[in-house]
Structures are given as C-alpha cells and as structure tokens.
Design an enzyme around this catalytic site. Structure first.
Site, PDB file in Angstrom:
ATOM      1  N   TRP A   1      45.274 -11.297 -25.177  1.00  0.00           N
ATOM      2  CA  TRP A   1      44.384 -12.327 -25.728  1.00  0.00           C
ATOM      3  C   TRP A   1      44.960 -12.948 -26.996  1.00  0.00           C
ATOM      4  CZ3 TRP A   1      41.874 -12.579 -21.566  1.00  0.00           C
ATOM      5  CH2 TRP A   1      41.288 -11.469 -20.957  1.00  0.00           C
TER       6      TRP A   1
ATOM      7  N   THR B   1      46.192 -15.798 -29.132  1.00  0.00           N
ATOM      8  CA  THR B   1      46.034 -17.247 -29.207  1.00  0.00           C
ATOM      9  C   THR B   1      47.328 -17.920 -29.660  1.00  0.00           C
ATOM     10  OG1 THR B   1      43.706 -16.928 -29.779  1.00  0.00           O
ATOM     11  CG2 THR B   1      44.641 -19.098 -30.200  1.00  0.00           C
TER      12      THR B   1
ATOM     13  N   GLY C   1      21.162 -34.457 -18.750  1.00  0.00           N
ATOM     14  CA  GLY C   1      20.769 -34.279 -17.353  1.00  0.00           C
ATOM     15  C   GLY C   1      21.982 -34.087 -16.455  1.00  0.00           C
ATOM     16  N   GLY C   2      21.951 -34.719 -15.305  1.00  0.00           N
ATOM     17  CA  GLY C   2      23.051 -34.584 -14.352  1.00  0.00           C
ATOM     18  C   GLY C   2      24.367 -35.057 -14.918  1.00  0.00           C
TER      19      GLY C   2
ATOM     20  N   GLU D   1      37.511 -12.705 -32.223  1.00  0.00           N
ATOM     21  CA  GLU D   1      37.450 -12.170 -33.597  1.00  0.00           C
ATOM     22  C   GLU D   1      36.237 -11.257 -33.781  1.00  0.00           C
ATOM     23  OE1 GLU D   1      38.770 -14.048 -37.068  1.00  0.00           O
ATOM     24  OE2 GLU D   1      39.909 -15.586 -36.005  1.00  0.00           O
TER      25      GLU D   1
ATOM     26  N   ALA E   1      42.262  -1.854 -25.903  1.00  0.00           N
ATOM     27  CA  ALA E   1      41.817  -1.782 -27.296  1.00  0.00           C
ATOM     28  C   ALA E   1      41.347  -3.157 -27.735  1.00  0.00           C
ATOM     29  CB  ALA E   1      42.950  -1.281 -28.200  1.00  0.00           C
TER      30      ALA E   1
ATOM     31  N   GLN F   1      21.633 -30.332 -21.244  1.00  0.00           N
ATOM     32  CA  GLN F   1      20.293 -30.562 -20.698  1.00  0.00           C
ATOM     33  C   GLN F   1      19.810 -31.980 -21.004  1.00  0.00           C
ATOM     34  OE1 GLN F   1      18.731 -28.314 -18.845  1.00  0.00           O
ATOM     35  NE2 GLN F   1      16.886 -29.517 -18.484  1.00  0.00           N
TER      36      GLN F   1
END
Length: 389
Positions: A161, A163, A350-351, A374, A135, A347
């Site tokens: 679930w 919290t 970068g790396g 929620e 549910a 992004q």
C-alpha cells in the site's frame, strides 16, 4: 477552548491569499485533467509539473534546505485546494510530507541536506514505507528486516500500500533491526529508487485515487550505507508514530478538499436543475441537505485547522498528547464528513450523479480512502481514547 486558542489557527491574510493562488492554479492546471487521470488510472504529471513550477509540491520543507518553510496551516490549505479538484494530485504534496517528515524530525543534518534539498527543488518525490501484507493497523508486527553488515545495512522484505511507489525517488522505510524488542527494535532508513535489489509490484486496481499509483515495494538484499539510518537504531517506530501525528492532519485536509469540491458542484447543480417548474434547490428538503453538508464541512475544517495549529506548536505550547488527539480527531471526523457529503452530492444529482459524466461519483470514490489510510477511523478512535485532552 479559549479565544487565544482560536486566534492561533484563525487564517491570516497571507493564508487567504495562498488559498486564492492555489485555487486558481488548481482550477486552470489540474482540474482539466482530473477526469482523464481517473479514467486512465495514470499519474497526474501535469499536476506535478504545475505544482513544482509554483513551489507547491513540498511546501513544508524548511527554508534552510531550500524549501518554502510553510507552516502546517499553509500545507493544509495547499492540499485542501488541490483535493477540491483532484484527490490524486493532492497526494503529491501530502505524501512528499509524509515520506520526508521522518528525515526532518529525526534525521542527521547530513541526511536532511542530502534528501530535503532535492525534494524542495522538485527533483525528487518521497514515499513512506510502513505497512506490510500482515502488518497494517498493527504496524509494530512488521517483518521487513535490516541486518548490519560492516558499514552497510541489508534490507529484505515487502511493504504494501505504498503511495506513489515507483514514481518517488526516495523512500523512508521502517525495518526490524532487533526482533526481540518489537516496536523498540524497529529502525528507519532512506532507500533510493536506484538501489540494487529494490523493485515494485504492479499498480493496485483501486476504487478511487486512481491517479496516485499504489504498489508493493520489494527489498531483496538491498544494501545501503549505514549513514542512511534515520535517527538512532531502534527509534524508527517512535519516529513513524510522531510523523503520523503530524500527517494525519494532511489527510484531514485532503478530505476537506474532496468534500468542498462535491458541495460546490452539487450547489451549482441544484440551482440549475429544474423539476416541477422550479430549481430543485428551492425545495426545502434539498436546502436542508445542503445546510447539513455545509455545517459539517465547516466543523471539520475548524477541527482540522485547530489540529494544524497544534502540529505547528507541538515543540512549543502544545503537548504531544494534545497533537495526537487533535490529529486523530481531525482525520477521523473530516474523512467521515467527506464520505457523507460526497454521498449526498451524488444523491442531489440523482441519476446524473451516478455517471462518470459528472465529477461527484469520482469524489465519492476518492473520499472513501480517507477513512482508511494513515490509520483506519476505528484506529483513530482508539488513539483518541488513549489521548483524551
């Protein structure tokens, strides 16, 4: 939207000062531990201690019960500024509101004094037990049962679930009291951590918000006094939905904070990182990305503050349907924007953005859950469509 509507959620000088103080606290007391909390998947106790010491752990609790009595926009600001540095820590005030709001909305005066007082003092935290293994989006299909036995109710079932489960002292639990009535046969209760028969599963191994424990909660003949029912029998589901109308705004606030943190970091990075002889922030392609990130973030913030204003006024000028639409819209849009902004921040780095040496990959992972909990954003769109203003 009229100018008078705007005036209702424009920030006051008090709100601006609150933001400054929370940001300062978050940067000095919470941010230094954020990476470690994520890496070790441990509860951010430093954040809880700092927030409690400064009365920021549950600012929504009314003054009548020892709380700060903060309005909905103040609560949004607190959550937003904490999430800017640590999403896991922001779930302390956010879930304290989620767990305790059913008591505030529907509980007896005795329940309010018994449970909101310790929450306001920082002696306890609150969690919210609605979802189950079978549910989730269809919360009315829950199977956890509560059976009356004399002056007690006996609860059996499983919630998933949840919290801050295992950390919180108090739990608002939705359980079926009349299986024939579906949603109108669900009632709400307060269960305490020390109640015999209550136990917790192992912490889930999650993609993000790793510092906020998420566990299953088990009810094995948990016997509680009858006066721990929140509101009248059969009104629990209605209370749960009223609660979510208000607390979806806090998830929008969390999403705003995560996105703002990612944008702030990326903006600083592109001003320092040099390629082809100049900062990459001087390139138009990067500038356009930053402009889009900032534009969408500000749109999400305005929508969130508009929803918070309606949360504050729902018993006055705003209608329930008005709040339901704006709460769902704010949560949905802000979380979608947070996912986009954090992805773009990775992004831009970068790396480096892809490594745990920099915080944006954590922010990207943390942002994802705001599109899910929620109420998934697909469910939010259903809610919006049914409550169009």
């Amino acid at each position: 939207m009229s100018s008078s509507d705007f005036d209702l959620y424009r920030l006051s000088e008090e709100h601006d000062l609150l933001r400054e103080s929370v940001r300062s606290l978050a940067e000095t007391k919470i941010a230094p531990h954020a990476a470690e909390v994520d890496e070790e998947s441990r509860f951010p106790q430093e954040a809880r201690d700092a927030l409690t010491a400064n009365d920021l752990h549950a600012v929504h609790v009314p003054e009548a019960y020892g709380g700060a009595g903060a309005d909905a926009i103040s609560t949004v600001i607190v959550i937003e500024e904490i999430a800017r540095v640590c999403a896991s820590s922001s779930l302390i005030p956010a879930v304290n509101k989620l767990g305790s709001l059913p008591v505030e909305l529907s509980g007896s005066e005795e329940l309010k004094r018994k449970y909101l007082g310790p929450l306001a003092k920082g002696d306890a935290m609150f969690s919210y037990c609605l979802s189950e293994p079978d549910a989730g989006s269809d919360a009315a299909g829950m199977k956890t049962r509560a059976v009356r036995d004399g002056d007690s109710w006996v609860l059996n079932g499983v919630k998933r679930w949840i919290t801050n489960a295992g950390i919180s002292e108090f739990y608002t639990v939705m359980a079926v009291t009349d299986p024939e009535k579906r949603s109108k046969g669900i009632s709400a209760f307060v269960v305490e951590k020390d109640d015999p028969g209550l136990s917790f599963g192992a912490p889930e191994k999650k993609l993000g918000i790793k510092g906020s424990p998420t566990r299953e909660v088990y009810f094995d003949n948990v016997r509680i006094p009858a006066d721990r029912m929140i509101g009248e029998e059969g009104t629990g589901f209605a209370t749960a939905m009223r609660t979510l109308d208000h607390t979806r705004v806090t998830i929008a606030a969390q999403a705003l904070g995560i996105a703002q943190g990612a944008l702030d970091y990326a903006r600083g990075y592109v001003q320092e990182r040099k390629q082809f002889g100049k900062p990459i922030g001087d390139f138009q392609g990067v500038q356009f990305m930053l402009a889009d990130m900032a534009m969408k973030l500000e749109a999400a913030r305005q929508l969130t503050y508009a929803a918070a204003a309606r949360s504050e006024r729902v018993s006055g000028g705003a209608t329930k349907e008005d709040l339901t639409f704006f709460g769902a819209a704010a949560k949905c849009y802000a979380s979608d924007v947070a996912m986009e902004i954090t992805t773009d921040a990775v992004q831009l780095l970068g790396g480096y953005g892809y490594t745990r040496d920099y915080p944006v990959e954590r922010m990207m992972r943390d942002a994802k859950i705001t599109q899910i909990y929620e109420g998934t954003n697909q469910v939010q769109r259903i809610v919006m469509a049914r409550n169009l203003p």
